[in-house]
Design a protein around this motif. Sequence first.
Motif, PDB file in Angstrom:
ATOM      1  N   THR A  95     -23.877 -21.785 -29.806  1.00 47.87           N
ATOM      2  CA  THR A  95     -25.016 -22.336 -29.076  1.00 47.87           C
ATOM      3  C   THR A  95     -25.473 -23.686 -29.616  1.00 47.87           C
ATOM      4  O   THR A  95     -25.998 -24.493 -28.860  1.00 47.87           O
ATOM      5  N   ASP A  96     -25.280 -23.926 -30.916  1.00 41.01           N
ATOM      6  CA  ASP A  96     -25.745 -25.191 -31.486  1.00 41.01           C
ATOM      7  C   ASP A  96     -25.118 -25.400 -32.854  1.00 41.01           C
ATOM      8  O   ASP A  96     -24.677 -24.444 -33.503  1.00 41.01           O
ATOM      9  N   VAL A  97     -25.079 -26.642 -33.278  1.00 43.21           N
ATOM     10  CA  VAL A  97     -24.664 -27.003 -34.632  1.00 43.21           C
ATOM     11  C   VAL A  97     -25.677 -27.999 -35.153  1.00 43.21           C
ATOM     12  O   VAL A  97     -25.999 -28.983 -34.485  1.00 43.21           O
ATOM     13  N   GLU A  98     -26.196 -27.743 -36.345  1.00 46.89           N
ATOM     14  CA  GLU A  98     -27.126 -28.660 -37.011  1.00 46.89           C
ATOM     15  C   GLU A  98     -26.465 -29.154 -38.288  1.00 46.89           C
ATOM     16  O   GLU A  98     -26.041 -28.349 -39.113  1.00 46.89           O
ATOM     17  N   LEU A  99     -26.395 -30.460 -38.440  1.00 46.58           N
ATOM     18  CA  LEU A  99     -25.792 -31.068 -39.629  1.00 46.58           C
ATOM     19  C   LEU A  99     -26.865 -31.594 -40.567  1.00 46.58           C
ATOM     20  O   LEU A  99     -27.890 -32.108 -40.122  1.00 46.58           O
ATOM     21  N   ARG A 126     -23.832 -36.704 -31.964  1.00 44.58           N
ATOM     22  CA  ARG A 126     -22.493 -36.743 -31.368  1.00 44.58           C
ATOM     23  C   ARG A 126     -21.490 -35.987 -32.226  1.00 44.58           C
ATOM     24  O   ARG A 126     -20.649 -35.244 -31.725  1.00 44.58           O
ATOM     25  N   VAL A 127     -21.578 -36.162 -33.543  1.00 49.10           N
ATOM     26  CA  VAL A 127     -20.670 -35.461 -34.456  1.00 49.10           C
ATOM     27  C   VAL A 127     -20.919 -33.958 -34.390  1.00 49.10           C
ATOM     28  O   VAL A 127     -19.977 -33.160 -34.339  1.00 49.10           O
ATOM     29  N   ALA A 128     -22.184 -33.553 -34.364  1.00 53.43           N
ATOM     30  CA  ALA A 128     -22.521 -32.124 -34.269  1.00 53.43           C
ATOM     31  C   ALA A 128     -21.965 -31.528 -32.983  1.00 53.43           C
ATOM     32  O   ALA A 128     -21.421 -30.418 -32.983  1.00 53.43           O
ATOM     33  N   GLU A 129     -22.081 -32.251 -31.889  1.00 53.44           N
ATOM     34  CA  GLU A 129     -21.544 -31.772 -30.605  1.00 53.44           C
ATOM     35  C   GLU A 129     -20.027 -31.673 -30.651  1.00 53.44           C
ATOM     36  O   GLU A 129     -19.446 -30.716 -30.141  1.00 53.44           O
ATOM     37  N   GLN A 130     -19.373 -32.636 -31.273  1.00 54.61           N
ATOM     38  CA  GLN A 130     -17.917 -32.585 -31.385  1.00 54.61           C
ATOM     39  C   GLN A 130     -17.495 -31.401 -32.262  1.00 54.61           C
ATOM     40  O   GLN A 130     -16.535 -30.700 -31.942  1.00 54.61           O
ATOM     41  N   ILE A 131     -18.202 -31.166 -33.344  1.00 54.41           N
ATOM     42  CA  ILE A 131     -17.902 -30.031 -34.214  1.00 54.41           C
ATOM     43  C   ILE A 131     -18.066 -28.732 -33.439  1.00 54.41           C
ATOM     44  O   ILE A 131     -17.238 -27.824 -33.534  1.00 54.41           O
ATOM     45  N   LYS A 132     -19.117 -28.636 -32.656  1.00 53.01           N
ATOM     46  CA  LYS A 132     -19.350 -27.435 -31.847  1.00 53.01           C
ATOM     47  C   LYS A 132     -18.190 -27.204 -30.880  1.00 53.01           C
ATOM     48  O   LYS A 132     -17.695 -26.080 -30.755  1.00 53.01           O
ATOM     49  N   ARG A 133     -17.768 -28.239 -30.181  1.00 57.39           N
ATOM     50  CA  ARG A 133     -16.648 -28.115 -29.232  1.00 57.39           C
ATOM     51  C   ARG A 133     -15.366 -27.691 -29.933  1.00 57.39           C
ATOM     52  O   ARG A 133     -14.654 -26.796 -29.476  1.00 57.39           O
ATOM     53  N   HIS A 175     -23.256 -29.942 -45.008  1.00 58.64           N
ATOM     54  CA  HIS A 175     -23.456 -28.576 -44.522  1.00 58.64           C
ATOM     55  C   HIS A 175     -23.728 -28.596 -43.024  1.00 58.64           C
ATOM     56  O   HIS A 175     -24.381 -29.503 -42.511  1.00 58.64           O
ATOM     57  N   ALA A 176     -23.230 -27.563 -42.362  1.00 54.79           N
ATOM     58  CA  ALA A 176     -23.475 -27.409 -40.929  1.00 54.79           C
ATOM     59  C   ALA A 176     -23.910 -25.980 -40.653  1.00 54.79           C
ATOM     60  O   ALA A 176     -23.226 -25.029 -41.047  1.00 54.79           O
ATOM     61  N   LYS A 177     -25.066 -25.833 -40.027  1.00 51.99           N
ATOM     62  CA  LYS A 177     -25.501 -24.519 -39.547  1.00 51.99           C
ATOM     63  C   LYS A 177     -24.916 -24.361 -38.154  1.00 51.99           C
ATOM     64  O   LYS A 177     -25.191 -25.166 -37.261  1.00 51.99           O
ATOM     65  N   VAL A 178     -24.102 -23.337 -37.982  1.00 54.58           N
ATOM     66  CA  VAL A 178     -23.442 -23.086 -36.706  1.00 54.58           C
ATOM     67  C   VAL A 178     -24.114 -21.860 -36.097  1.00 54.58           C
ATOM     68  O   VAL A 178     -23.972 -20.752 -36.602  1.00 54.58           O
ATOM     69  N   GLU A 204     -19.509 -27.844 -44.997  1.00 52.53           N
ATOM     70  CA  GLU A 204     -19.393 -26.417 -45.278  1.00 52.53           C
ATOM     71  C   GLU A 204     -20.094 -25.701 -44.129  1.00 52.53           C
ATOM     72  O   GLU A 204     -21.188 -26.086 -43.726  1.00 52.53           O
ATOM     73  N   LEU A 205     -19.463 -24.658 -43.596  1.00 51.99           N
ATOM     74  CA  LEU A 205     -19.983 -23.982 -42.406  1.00 51.99           C
ATOM     75  C   LEU A 205     -20.837 -22.780 -42.791  1.00 51.99           C
ATOM     76  O   LEU A 205     -20.417 -21.943 -43.592  1.00 51.99           O
ATOM     77  N   HIS A 206     -22.024 -22.724 -42.204  1.00 47.83           N
ATOM     78  CA  HIS A 206     -22.944 -21.601 -42.397  1.00 47.83           C
ATOM     79  C   HIS A 206     -23.240 -21.026 -41.014  1.00 47.83           C
ATOM     80  O   HIS A 206     -23.834 -21.714 -40.178  1.00 47.83           O
ATOM     81  N   PHE A 207     -22.821 -19.798 -40.775  1.00 46.70           N
ATOM     82  CA  PHE A 207     -22.993 -19.197 -39.458  1.00 46.70           C
ATOM     83  C   PHE A 207     -24.308 -18.433 -39.398  1.00 46.70           C
ATOM     84  O   PHE A 207     -24.636 -17.662 -40.297  1.00 46.70           O
ATOM     85  N   VAL A 208     -25.069 -18.677 -38.315  1.00 44.52           N
ATOM     86  CA  VAL A 208     -26.397 -18.088 -38.136  1.00 44.52           C
ATOM     87  C   VAL A 208     -26.459 -17.469 -36.741  1.00 44.52           C
ATOM     88  O   VAL A 208     -26.131 -18.137 -35.755  1.00 44.52           O
ATOM     89  N   TYR A 209     -26.876 -16.210 -36.678  1.00 42.46           N
ATOM     90  CA  TYR A 209     -27.010 -15.553 -35.381  1.00 42.46           C
ATOM     91  C   TYR A 209     -28.203 -16.133 -34.631  1.00 42.46           C
ATOM     92  O   TYR A 209     -29.294 -16.270 -35.185  1.00 42.46           O
ATOM     93  N   ASP A 210     -27.997 -16.498 -33.384  1.00 40.80           N
ATOM     94  CA  ASP A 210     -29.037 -17.087 -32.532  1.00 40.80           C
ATOM     95  C   ASP A 210     -29.529 -16.025 -31.560  1.00 40.80           C
ATOM     96  O   ASP A 210     -28.823 -15.667 -30.621  1.00 40.80           O
TER      97      ASP A 210
END
Length: 135
Positions: free
Chosen positions: A38-42, A10-17, A48-51, A91-97
Amino acid sequence: MPKEFSRSARVAEQIKRELAELIRLEVKDPRVGFISLTDVELTPDYAHAKVYFTSMNGEEGLESILIGLKRASGFLRRELRRRVRIHTTPELHFVYDNSIIEGNRLSALIDEAIATDRAHEPEDDASPEGQDSQA
């Protein structure tokens, strides 16, 4: 009864939004304009969050998009701290999907294989379409 989502999901989805809205409305860097999250993994400790994101332009200009996202990450993290009430702002880590591009490539390969199979099928004019020739 359907299983409830975990708090982490739920937190990952809220962060994504929230990130999607912030990038769309607040980030003024033109390099970051045409992306979709497309996704956020905490991590379990939320440190850390992979965005994961995809670009409307495919892989074209990917380096500049990543630079723009990295430059905006401090601002995005600060705004997340205000909007999402959790003990640690990740901390945000951006990853190309590339899954969408890969999916399109695989779909095209499947379509090509089907077309090749149809081209090699012998035409059977004796039996009407839609009916099985065996009784």
